[in-house]
Motif scaffolding. Structure first.
Motif, PDB file in Angstrom:
ATOM      1  N   SER A 116       0.935  -1.051  -0.019  1.00 30.01           N
ATOM      2  CA  SER A 116       0.113   0.122  -0.059  1.00 30.01           C
ATOM      3  C   SER A 116       0.894   1.333   0.094  1.00 30.01           C
ATOM      4  N   GLY A 117       0.185   2.364  -0.167  1.00 26.88           N
ATOM      5  CA  GLY A 117       1.058   3.865  -0.341  1.00 26.88           C
ATOM      6  C   GLY A 117       1.705   4.079  -1.392  1.00 26.88           C
ATOM      7  N   VAL A 118       2.943   4.734  -1.433  1.00 28.18           N
ATOM      8  CA  VAL A 118       3.566   4.951  -2.521  1.00 28.18           C
ATOM      9  C   VAL A 118       4.110   3.719  -3.338  1.00 28.18           C
ATOM     10  N   PRO A 165      21.233  -4.008  10.185  1.00 22.62           N
ATOM     11  CA  PRO A 165      20.662  -5.028   8.974  1.00 22.62           C
ATOM     12  C   PRO A 165      21.715  -4.846   8.204  1.00 22.62           C
ATOM     13  N   PRO A 166      21.871  -6.043   7.264  1.00 17.37           N
ATOM     14  CA  PRO A 166      23.119  -6.074   6.146  1.00 17.37           C
ATOM     15  C   PRO A 166      22.574  -5.045   5.175  1.00 17.37           C
ATOM     16  N   PRO A 167      23.743  -4.588   4.128  1.00 12.21           N
ATOM     17  CA  PRO A 167      23.367  -3.521   3.195  1.00 12.21           C
ATOM     18  C   PRO A 167      22.154  -3.958   2.428  1.00 12.21           C
ATOM     19  N   VAL A 168      21.807  -5.222   1.982  1.00 13.17           N
ATOM     20  CA  VAL A 168      20.777  -5.192   1.014  1.00 13.17           C
ATOM     21  C   VAL A 168      19.681  -4.927   1.502  1.00 13.17           C
ATOM     22  N   ILE A 169      19.347  -4.999   2.781  1.00 14.68           N
ATOM     23  CA  ILE A 169      18.253  -4.616   3.595  1.00 14.68           C
ATOM     24  C   ILE A 169      18.283  -3.136   3.778  1.00 14.68           C
ATOM     25  N   VAL A 170      19.199  -2.428   3.936  1.00 18.31           N
ATOM     26  CA  VAL A 170      19.473  -1.214   4.089  1.00 18.31           C
ATOM     27  C   VAL A 170      18.968  -0.303   3.051  1.00 18.31           C
ATOM     28  N   LYS A 171      19.455  -0.742   1.973  1.00 11.02           N
ATOM     29  CA  LYS A 171      19.078  -0.199   0.624  1.00 11.02           C
ATOM     30  C   LYS A 171      17.770  -0.349   0.456  1.00 11.02           C
ATOM     31  N   ASN A 172      16.954  -1.383   0.727  1.00 11.02           N
ATOM     32  CA  ASN A 172      15.612  -1.313   0.432  1.00 11.02           C
ATOM     33  C   ASN A 172      14.756  -0.423   1.370  1.00 11.02           C
ATOM     34  N   MET A 173      15.562  -0.164   2.643  1.00 10.61           N
ATOM     35  CA  MET A 173      14.905   0.859   3.351  1.00 10.61           C
ATOM     36  C   MET A 173      15.249   2.347   3.076  1.00 10.61           C
ATOM     37  N   ILE A 174      16.402   2.466   2.266  1.00  8.31           N
ATOM     38  CA  ILE A 174      16.569   3.718   1.886  1.00  8.31           C
ATOM     39  C   ILE A 174      15.690   3.948   0.679  1.00  8.31           C
ATOM     40  N   ASP A 175      15.710   2.886  -0.108  1.00  6.20           N
ATOM     41  CA  ASP A 175      14.729   3.075  -1.297  1.00  6.20           C
ATOM     42  C   ASP A 175      13.348   3.697  -0.813  1.00  6.20           C
ATOM     43  N   THR A 176      12.816   3.123   0.197  1.00 10.33           N
ATOM     44  CA  THR A 176      11.640   3.302   0.779  1.00 10.33           C
ATOM     45  C   THR A 176      11.489   4.714   1.084  1.00 10.33           C
ATOM     46  N   LEU A 177      12.604   5.248   1.903  1.00 11.72           N
ATOM     47  CA  LEU A 177      12.699   6.469   2.456  1.00 11.72           C
ATOM     48  C   LEU A 177      12.755   7.420   1.338  1.00 11.72           C
ATOM     49  N   LEU A 178      13.607   7.263   0.262  1.00 13.59           N
ATOM     50  CA  LEU A 178      13.508   8.316  -0.975  1.00 13.59           C
ATOM     51  C   LEU A 178      12.355   7.997  -1.819  1.00 13.59           C
ATOM     52  N   SER A 179      11.542   7.043  -1.772  1.00 17.22           N
ATOM     53  CA  SER A 179      10.492   7.142  -2.486  1.00 17.22           C
ATOM     54  C   SER A 179       9.132   7.802  -1.929  1.00 17.22           C
ATOM     55  N   TYR A 180       9.364   8.003  -0.393  1.00 18.34           N
ATOM     56  CA  TYR A 180       8.493   8.895   0.216  1.00 18.34           C
ATOM     57  C   TYR A 180       8.869  10.365  -0.116  1.00 18.34           C
ATOM     58  N   VAL A 181      10.108  10.746  -0.143  1.00 16.43           N
ATOM     59  CA  VAL A 181      10.777  12.145  -0.398  1.00 16.43           C
ATOM     60  C   VAL A 181      10.244  12.390  -1.847  1.00 16.43           C
ATOM     61  N   CYS A 182      10.417  11.519  -2.623  1.00 16.70           N
ATOM     62  CA  CYS A 182      10.264  11.880  -4.321  1.00 16.70           C
ATOM     63  C   CYS A 182       9.250  10.715  -4.787  1.00 16.70           C
ATOM     64  N   PRO A 183       8.041  11.035  -4.285  1.00 14.10           N
ATOM     65  CA  PRO A 183       6.838   9.775  -4.754  1.00 14.10           C
ATOM     66  C   PRO A 183       6.638   9.990  -6.231  1.00 14.10           C
ATOM     67  N   GLU A 184       6.431   9.073  -6.858  1.00 14.64           N
ATOM     68  CA  GLU A 184       6.100   9.065  -8.424  1.00 14.64           C
ATOM     69  C   GLU A 184       4.479   9.235  -8.401  1.00 14.64           C
ATOM     70  N   LYS A 185       4.027   8.936  -7.510  1.00 16.76           N
ATOM     71  CA  LYS A 185       2.370   9.110  -7.456  1.00 16.76           C
ATOM     72  C   LYS A 185       1.910  10.100  -5.992  1.00 16.76           C
ATOM     73  N   LYS A 186       0.963  10.666  -5.935  1.00 12.38           N
ATOM     74  CA  LYS A 186       0.553  11.341  -4.909  1.00 12.38           C
ATOM     75  C   LYS A 186      -0.102  10.774  -3.865  1.00 12.38           C
ATOM     76  N   LYS A 187       0.387   9.699  -3.224  1.00 10.58           N
ATOM     77  CA  LYS A 187      -0.047   9.105  -2.335  1.00 10.58           C
ATOM     78  C   LYS A 187       0.856   9.079  -0.957  1.00 10.58           C
ATOM     79  N   SER A 188       0.301   8.323   0.152  1.00  3.87           N
ATOM     80  CA  SER A 188       1.301   8.254   1.314  1.00  3.87           C
ATOM     81  C   SER A 188       0.849   7.215   2.065  1.00  3.87           C
ATOM     82  N   GLN A 189       1.661   6.385   2.581  1.00  4.16           N
ATOM     83  CA  GLN A 189       1.441   5.265   3.513  1.00  4.16           C
ATOM     84  C   GLN A 189       1.765   5.797   4.894  1.00  4.16           C
ATOM     85  N   LEU A 190       0.527   6.065   5.477  1.00  3.38           N
ATOM     86  CA  LEU A 190       0.382   6.655   6.778  1.00  3.38           C
ATOM     87  C   LEU A 190       0.662   5.560   7.904  1.00  3.38           C
ATOM     88  N   ILE A 191       1.123   5.837   9.158  1.00  2.00           N
ATOM     89  CA  ILE A 191       0.913   4.850  10.078  1.00  2.00           C
ATOM     90  C   ILE A 191      -0.288   4.404  10.494  1.00  2.00           C
TER      91      ILE A 191
END
Length: 576
Positions: A346-348, A550-576
């Motif tokens: 769900s979300g971005v 966590p190892p780099p592969v998991i951290v990369k997915n976390m960073i990708d999630t963070l950056l997808s929030y900062v620069c979303p392709e769609k105007k959506k948001s995944q709220l807590i």
């Protein structure tokens, strides 16, 4: 002979009077000895004594209310919320016994088993279905357990496809547990069930959390000239031991104390550091409940097949014929892995930032403020290593402590990290750099080009949950004020994650503590305009071993999630 004695007595009396006269004449000089001389002598004495005498740790008074409810008195609304949160994480315990429980009567993952439940009508598994595995716990004698409270993790994964999803475990409180998973990919899917702690071990962890919040202790150095002293510090200290220095935060009311030095004043504190871990907290019988490879994070085997083959989705999904109870259909995970890439449900839409130039363009003209523990500092370090344009500014900060700052002047990017206030178990933090997140947030202007990243969980595991609730409440209030004055501010919260456990780590930083704090965090920020990076599920769903960082592969997915929030392709948001 009497004359001789009288003669000597008179001489001694004259000498005594002369000495007294000399002392009185020079008393002012004695009182004004050079402070540096005294300091040097005292410092030398302290060094000699510290070489032979161990640190005198305070005797903790088992007063749960005292430690949990220090600081400002909560309002009736806050007390009501606190009771609700504590009820929401209530954990079933073993039934009371007339005789102490032995290891033979506790949960044994080797004797326990699970089975994948068939679907009604023995139909095939398809994407979109839900799978249920039934777990039955046995003790070391092979006898079925009749009560719940075990801490069990579950995941469904496919090593061949790099796929994985976290399962939801329901405790039926009779020795049976249901592990439920959504089927999200075509191909092989293997069920993995792990006993993290037995219900008896969880009872020990709960007691330690409430009765021994001092099991990690802290210290501070006090210094004036050449004179220095080190004393024990913590959130709750007994005033009966010796006078206290009160460092309660004036704005939030967050309490912190140190034992007052013998010769120095409280305002001569220089730094803050982790002092160490108290030992011998549990009995020899209790220690048997925390054995690596025996009853800490040991897999439970299946009584039959542990994997299924998932076919493409059917045209119509008959929810009525599912083996899952209707209420379980709401237990959807936040995402899953496929080809080692995290896919949110769900979300971005998550964008893969595989090129450093993509990250630079995303962060252009932005200020990223990271606050918290070492798990978010890991994000700072990851971005510094990945983006060559980010140059770290030398602040002469201690390694692994901070504060840190990096700048890309060409693209107008500012990246900052600062650790949260005490309790913080870093090596040494200067007292001038001890800042509470709430106060830092109140100092931000905010706006659409401001990003706030928070991670605060690991250092609160030894304290009663009320302490964590209070800290998050202050942060939440500051976030509300920030979002009111600057609605476009992007706020991202990183949840806690799983880690490697042995006996020692379990007593201070068990995943059970982290799970409870994680559930509190999600509840307290639900409905607020903040975004979540679900580190808990991202570490549970992945095939790599659990690690605090966590190892780099998991951290990369976390960073990708963070950056997808900062620069979303769609105007959506995944709220807590």
């Amino acid at each position: 002979m009497c004359r001789n004695l009288s003669k000597y007595t008179l001489i001694f009396l004259i000498l005594a009077l002369s000495g007294l006269y000399f002392l009185l004449r020079n008393i002012h000089t004695v009182e004004n000895w050079n402070c540096h001389t005294i300091s040097a002598l005292y410092q030398l004495q302290s060094r000699i004594q510290s070489s032979f005498v161990p640190v005198n740790l305070p005797t903790f008074h088992h007063n749960r209310t005292f430690c949990a409810h220090l600081g400002q008195k909560p309002s009736p609304e806050d007390e009501l919320e606190e009771r609700y949160l504590l009820d929401s994480i209530a954990w079933p315990g073993p039934p009371p016994r007339s005789t102490p429980t032995t290891l033979r009567q506790t949960s044994d993952p080797v004797h326990s088993l699970f089975a994948i439940l068939p679907t009604k009508g023995a139909r095939e598994w398809n994407v979109g279905d839900q799978l249920e595995a039934l777990v039955q716990m046995h003790d070391f004698q092979g006898r079925p357990k009749r009560y719940g409270g075990d801490f069990i993790l579950a995941r469904l994964h496919s090593p061949e496809l790099g796929a994985g999803v976290a399962g939801k475990v329901l405790d039926h409180r009779n020795g049976f547990y249901s592990a439920m998973f959504p089927l999200l990919w075509v191909g092989s899917a293997q069920v993995e069930i792990t006993l993290v702690h037995s219900s008896e071990a969880v009872a020990v962890l709960r007691r330690l959390r409430e009765e021994r919040p001092d099991r990690v202790f802290f210290k501070s150095l006090f210094r004036l000239g050449f004179l220095s002293e080190t004393t024990v510090c913590n959130m709750c200290l007994s005033p009966d031991h010796q006078p206290l220095c009160n460092y309660t935060d004036l704005y939030t009311g967050e309490p912190w104390y140190c034992y007052k030095p013998k010769m120095l004043s409280c305002d001569t504190r220089i730094n803050h550091a982790k002092g160490g871990y108290l030992k011998h907290l549990i009995t020899n019988k209790e220690a048997l409940l925390f054995q690596s490879g025996v009853n800490i994070k040991v897999r439970i085997h299946a009584s039959g097949p542990d994997r299924i083959n998932v076919l493409p989705p059917r045209k119509e999904i008959d929810v009525e014929s599912s083996s899952i109870k209707p209420e379980a259909l709401k237990l959807a995970p936040s995402g899953y892995y496929y080809e080692d890439s995290w896919r949110p449900l769900s979300g971005v839409a998550l964008h893969q930032f595989n090129d450093s130039s993509d990250i630079t363009q995303c962060l252009k003209n932005k200020v990223i403020n990271m606050y918290g523990d070492s798990t978010v500092r890991q994000w700072f370090e990851y971005l510094i290593a990945l983006v060559p344009g980010l140059k770290e500014f030398n602040l002469d900060s201690p390694k692994n402590v901070g504060p840190f700052m990096a700048v890309d002047s060409t693209h107008n990017i500012l990246l900052k990290y600062r650790c949260h206030g005490p309790p913080i178990r870093f090596s040494t933090v200067m007292s001038t750099e001890l800042r509470y997140i709430s106060n830092e947030l109140d100092g931000l202007s905010g706006g659409p080009n401001t990003v706030v990243v928070l991670s605060i969980w690991a250092h609160f595991s030894t304290f009663p949950v009320e302490v964590y609730i209070r800290r998050l409440r202050h942060i939440r209030r500051s976030l509300v004020r920030l979002l009111e004055r600057a609605p476009g501010t992007i706020v991202v919260i990183r949840s806690g994650n799983l880690q490697a456990l042995d006996q020692e780590v379990s007593l201070y930083n068990s995943d059970w503590y982290s799970l409870q704090l994680d559930e509190v965090l999600r509840s307290m920020f639900k409905g607020l305009n903040v975004l979540l990076v679900d580190a808990w599920q991202m570490s549970l769903a992945h095939h790599l071993p659990h690690a605090l960082h966590p190892p780099p592969v998991i951290v990369k997915n976390m960073i990708d999630t963070l950056l997808s929030y900062v620069c979303p392709e769609k105007k959506k948001s995944q709220l807590i």
